[in-house]
Design a protein around this motif. Structure first.
Motif: not given
Length: 84
Positions: A65-70
């Motif tokens: 459940s790790i989200n990423h954002e560029r």
């Protein structure tokens, strides 16, 4: 495992996420920012293509459940979804 890099693969066997991401960064122009020490210490395992950042990010989302954002072209910020 010692020869996996020769085939363009990275193998992780329980390393902290921060160490795994540092290894990925050696093979790509992508740099990772982790939102917390707790996130950095998550143990990860798996086999990944050295340049497949998208596959790695999808696996982290699915399994942890790790989200990423560029953040621009070469930086990715990772945060852990705390919702149950």
């Amino acid at each position: 495992r010692d020869l996996a890099w020769q085939n363009g693969m990275l193998v992780f066997n329980g390393e902290p996420l921060s160490d795994a991401l540092n290894e990925v960064s050696r093979y790509t122009s992508t740099r990772f920012k982790l939102s917390s020490e707790e996130l950095a210490s998550i143990k990860v395992a798996g086999v990944f293509k050295a340049g497949d950042v998208a596959g790695l990010l999808e696996s982290l989302h699915t399994n942890f459940s790790i989200n990423h954002e560029r953040q621009g072209k070469h930086t990715v910020t990772l945060t852990q979804n705390t919702k149950s």
